[in-house]
Each structure stands twice: as C-alpha cells, then as structure tokens.
Design a protein around this motif. Structure first.
Motif, PDB file in Angstrom:
ATOM      1  N   ASP A  13      42.172  43.621  -5.615  1.00  0.00           N
ATOM      2  CA  ASP A  13      41.740  44.968  -5.938  1.00  0.00           C
ATOM      3  C   ASP A  13      41.768  45.833  -4.672  1.00  0.00           C
ATOM      4  OD1 ASP A  13      39.382  47.018  -5.991  1.00  0.00           O
ATOM      5  OD2 ASP A  13      39.805  46.601  -8.101  1.00  0.00           O
ATOM      6  N   GLU A  14      42.358  46.994  -4.780  1.00  0.00           N
ATOM      7  CA  GLU A  14      42.534  47.892  -3.642  1.00  0.00           C
ATOM      8  C   GLU A  14      41.205  48.249  -2.976  1.00  0.00           C
ATOM      9  OE1 GLU A  14      43.886  52.517  -3.081  1.00  0.00           O
ATOM     10  OE2 GLU A  14      44.970  51.316  -4.552  1.00  0.00           O
ATOM     11  N   ARG A  15      40.170  48.416  -3.769  1.00  0.00           N
ATOM     12  CA  ARG A  15      38.865  48.796  -3.208  1.00  0.00           C
ATOM     13  C   ARG A  15      38.250  47.628  -2.437  1.00  0.00           C
ATOM     14  NH1 ARG A  15      35.163  51.319  -7.399  1.00  0.00           N
ATOM     15  NH2 ARG A  15      34.195  52.250  -5.558  1.00  0.00           N
ATOM     16  N   VAL A  16      38.425  46.420  -2.925  1.00  0.00           N
ATOM     17  CA  VAL A  16      37.958  45.235  -2.193  1.00  0.00           C
ATOM     18  C   VAL A  16      38.689  45.149  -0.858  1.00  0.00           C
ATOM     19  CG1 VAL A  16      37.929  42.697  -2.174  1.00  0.00           C
ATOM     20  CG2 VAL A  16      37.257  43.936  -4.248  1.00  0.00           C
ATOM     21  N   VAL A  17      39.987  45.340  -0.895  1.00  0.00           N
ATOM     22  CA  VAL A  17      40.807  45.282   0.323  1.00  0.00           C
ATOM     23  C   VAL A  17      40.315  46.316   1.335  1.00  0.00           C
ATOM     24  CG1 VAL A  17      43.125  45.656   1.248  1.00  0.00           C
ATOM     25  CG2 VAL A  17      42.825  44.354  -0.866  1.00  0.00           C
ATOM     26  N   ARG A  18      40.049  47.539   0.877  1.00  0.00           N
ATOM     27  CA  ARG A  18      39.571  48.588   1.788  1.00  0.00           C
ATOM     28  C   ARG A  18      38.220  48.237   2.396  1.00  0.00           C
ATOM     29  NH1 ARG A  18      41.505  52.916  -2.237  1.00  0.00           N
ATOM     30  NH2 ARG A  18      39.328  53.055  -2.818  1.00  0.00           N
ATOM     31  N   LEU A  19      37.328  47.676   1.592  1.00  0.00           N
ATOM     32  CA  LEU A  19      36.016  47.288   2.116  1.00  0.00           C
ATOM     33  C   LEU A  19      36.139  46.160   3.143  1.00  0.00           C
ATOM     34  CD1 LEU A  19      33.912  47.632  -1.113  1.00  0.00           C
ATOM     35  CD2 LEU A  19      33.463  48.822   1.053  1.00  0.00           C
TER      36      LEU A  19
END
Length: 173
Positions: free
Chosen positions: A70-76
């Motif tokens: 998930d892109e948001r997990v990656v960003r975090l």
C-alpha cells in the motif's frame, strides 16, 4: 525478514505495532494502516534488503518495488521518525524527498510516538528515555546520534500533539 537475523529489532517492531494499536482511538479508519506501517517500519534493517544502509529508504523501496505494498504504508515507512533529518546526515535527503511523499501529519505523528515510546526489546518507554537510549547506544557524534538529537524537538512536539488528541477522545471532547 527480521525475526531470525535481527530478533531484537523484530521485538521492537512488534512493540511499535502494539503502541500503534493503542492509538487507534485517534486514528479512525487509518488505525490498521498505522499498525501495518508500525510492524514494517524497520524492515529496511533486514540484511536481505539493506542496500544504502539507510533503513527507511531501503525498507520503503523494498515494500514498493518487491511487495507492491500500500502506497500509504510505504510513505510512512519511508518517513518514519523524522527520517528526512537522518537522510540529510547521510546525503540522501533528496532521494527520500523525491521518491516518497509525506503522509498525513496525524499519521506521521502517531508513528513517531509509537516508535519513540518503544524500547529496543519491545517494551514501553517515554520519548525522553528512548532518545537518551538511542544517543547512548550509537554515540552522540555518530550519524544516528547527531540526527536523533536534531530530531528531538519534533519528536517531543509530535508526542504532545498525539497526547492532546488522545486526551480529547478520552475526555469525550
């Protein structure tokens, strides 16, 4: 990827996930997202994927490129616990900034707090004790020591913001 080669780091990651779970009252529909990010935040330490030696960048690239996470997990994962400041110390700030956008500030704060209130063995601690432990473990004049000392004001500010949000929820405000 951490449990066998780095069992202490894995214990820390599980503890961070537990702390993230405790913040679910202020996270709403993002509670599971934060918990997933918390358990994965240090995956970049895995010897199987460490390439730059900067674990937020290595972990985020692995999750993005190999796991299609998930892109948001990656960003975090990429930006956890004031990673931009450490990236700057390592000469990698531009890479981190251009490859990975920042996530919502409320989630960034929550992950900082989850990480900075968890000991290396996965227990609970305070941000002040955690910061002191990091400086003692790495040394004040190392890359990590310098970065964490620079990051301390933002870590304390994140803790205050999260505590304020938690107080509003528990007080029914």
């Amino acid at each position: 990827m951490l449990s066998e080669p780095l069992p202490r780091r894995w214990s820390h990651s599980l503890g961070v996930a537990n702390q993230a779970r405790s913040l679910s009252p202020i996270l709403g529909r993002d509670a599971e997202l934060l918990e997933a990010s918390a358990v994965l935040h240090d995956i970049g330490y895995s010897p199987a994927i460490a390439t730059t030696g900067f674990h937020p960048l290595d972990g985020a690239r692995f999750l993005r490129d190999q796991e299609n996470a998930d892109e948001r997990v990656v960003r975090l994962v990429a930006h956890h616990s004031c990673a931009l400041l450490e990236a700057e110390e390592r000469g990698l700030r531009r890479e981190l900034e251009t490859e990975f956008e920042l996530e919502r500030p409320e989630l960034v704060d929550a992950l900082i707090v989850a990480d900075m209130t968890t000991t290396p063995d996965g227990g609970h601690t305070t941000p002040a004790a955690r910061l002191d432990e990091i400086v003692q473990r790495y040394g004040p004049d190392t890359i990590v020591g310098r970065f964490i000392q620079r990051a301390a004001p933002e870590i304390y500010a994140a803790a205050e913001r999260v505590e304020g949000r938690m107080a509003k929820v528990t007080d029914g405000a």
